[in-house]
Design an enzyme around this catalytic site. Structure first.
Site, PDB file in Angstrom:
ATOM      1  N   HIS A  62       1.009  -1.504   0.192  1.00 11.48           N
ATOM      2  CA  HIS A  62       0.140  -0.333  -0.098  1.00 11.48           C
ATOM      3  C   HIS A  62       0.490   1.388   0.046  1.00 11.48           C
ATOM      4  CE1 HIS A  62       0.957  -0.541   4.395  1.00 11.48           C
ATOM      5  NE2 HIS A  62       0.479   0.787   4.819  1.00 11.48           N
ATOM      6  N   HIS A  64       1.203   3.858   2.152  1.00 13.85           N
ATOM      7  CA  HIS A  64       1.944   4.675   3.396  1.00 13.85           C
ATOM      8  C   HIS A  64       3.807   5.152   3.477  1.00 13.85           C
ATOM      9  CE1 HIS A  64      -1.865   3.806   6.108  1.00 13.85           C
ATOM     10  NE2 HIS A  64      -2.026   5.032   4.915  1.00 13.85           N
ATOM     11  N   ASP A  66       5.703   4.832   4.981  1.00 18.78           N
ATOM     12  CA  ASP A  66       6.633   3.829   5.529  1.00 18.78           C
ATOM     13  C   ASP A  66       6.959   1.533   4.692  1.00 18.78           C
ATOM     14  OD1 ASP A  66       4.102   3.217   6.602  1.00 18.78           O
ATOM     15  OD2 ASP A  66       4.919   2.353   8.260  1.00 18.78           O
ATOM     16  N   HIS A  67       5.829   2.485   3.906  1.00 25.15           N
ATOM     17  CA  HIS A  67       5.987   1.015   2.709  1.00 25.15           C
ATOM     18  C   HIS A  67       6.593   1.294   1.770  1.00 25.15           C
ATOM     19  CE1 HIS A  67       3.281  -1.193   5.940  1.00 25.15           C
ATOM     20  NE2 HIS A  67       3.405  -0.657   6.472  1.00 25.15           N
ATOM     21  N   ASP A 140      -0.318  -3.703   6.151  1.00 23.92           N
ATOM     22  CA  ASP A 140      -1.186  -3.406   7.357  1.00 23.92           C
ATOM     23  C   ASP A 140      -2.456  -3.872   6.866  1.00 23.92           C
ATOM     24  OD1 ASP A 140       1.431  -1.990   8.322  1.00 23.92           O
ATOM     25  OD2 ASP A 140       0.608   0.029   7.919  1.00 23.92           O
ATOM     26  N   HIS A 178       4.024  -4.967  11.435  1.00 24.79           N
ATOM     27  CA  HIS A 178       4.507  -4.069  12.206  1.00 24.79           C
ATOM     28  C   HIS A 178       5.085  -5.171  13.496  1.00 24.79           C
ATOM     29  CE1 HIS A 178       4.624   0.067  10.574  1.00 24.79           C
ATOM     30  NE2 HIS A 178       3.424  -0.179   9.759  1.00 24.79           N
TER      31      HIS A 178
HETATM   32 ZN   LIG Z   1      -0.099   1.257   6.498  1.00 27.31          ZN
END
Ligand SMILES: [Zn+2]
Length: 261
Positions: A62, A64, A66-67, A140, A178
């Site tokens: 996705h 975001h 941090d991805h 996530d 995570h």
């Molecule tokens: Zn995310």
């Protein structure tokens, strides 16, 4: 006698940023190396170098940061192809070469990799399932004992995504993005204090974290027994929450309770 090289893909998992996990999947025969998401480009590039693996593709889950925030740097250093949902380009303006939306079958050497649409956390979130190594990379969407926050989707959509993942075989290793297990555990214990499977899960997870070890991957069988979000259609849980056999309503209530926990 010459030993034939193993063709089974190797998964390398490592901590990234504050609580992300980075993943490299290497297929020895084809020399393909897949980077699942790109939380920290420098760390991922260093890890690949230390293993003598050349990253050939990034598969994003996705958009975001941090991805997908490391897409540009990893691509400029390695020339890899980037596959993922359109939102990686449209929302983050990160590089993306091939758009995936779920339903596609990718190849890891000769092995099939199934792309599953798992929206809810974001609208175009996807997950990658590799049956040959009984592994799913779920970003996530699903966490050990929890699920992602519902930033963009709605409860019907998110519950559908969780059911899709829950339909994977019990022995599927769930590689989420995570290490949120202990905080999810506290919530799960508050929801189902008498769940015996959860008590056993809790002992193992707390012992692992005490030794600073990851709780990931988790097994789908354990999540089915203990993850409250995957249990939104459990009649006892529905009775306890007063949601009248409505799985979507139960999921929505659990998500709200966890947001406020
Ligand atoms: Zn995310």
């Amino acid at each position: 006698m010459i030993d034939s090289p193993s063709t089974a893909p190797i998964v390398c998992m490592f901590e990234c940023l504050s609580d992300n996990y980075g993943y490299l999947i290497h297929h020895p025969a084809s020399k393909q190396t897949i980077c699942i998401d790109s939380p920290d480009a420098d760390l991922i590039l260093a890890k690949a170098k230390s293993l003598n693996w050349k990253i050939t593709q990034i598969w994003n889950t996705h958009w975001h940061p941090d991805h997908a925030g490391g897409n540009a740097k990893i691509q400029s250093e390695t020339g890899c192809d980037i596959w993922g949902p359109q939102e990686v380009k449209s929302r983050l303006t990160a590089p993306l070469d091939t758009v995936l939306s779920g339903g596609e079958t990718l190849k890891l050497g000769e092995l099939d990799v199934f792309v599953l649409a798992t929206p809810g956390h974001t609208l175009q979130h996807i997950s990658y399932y590799i049956p040959a190594i009984s592994s799913a990379f779920v970003g996530d969407t699903l966490f050990a004992l929890g699920c992602g926050r519902m930033f963009e989707g709605n409860p019907t959509m998110f519950w559908d995504s969780l059911q899709k993942l829950r339909a994977l075989p019990d022995n599927t290793k769930i590689y989420c993005a995570h290490e949120y297990t202990l905080s999810n555990l506290k919530f799960a214990e508050s929801v189902e204090p008498n769940n015996e499977d959860l008590k056993a899960y809790a002992r193992t997870a707390r012992a692992l974290r005490q030794q600073d070890k990851p709780t990931i991957p988790t097994l789908m069988s354990a999540e089915k027994a203990c993850n409250p979000f995957l249990r939104s259609d459990d009649s006892l849980l529905q009775t306890q929450l007063g949601t009248k056999s409505d799985s979507v309503e139960t999921f929505a209530l659990l998500r709200k309770m966890k947001d406020d926990f």
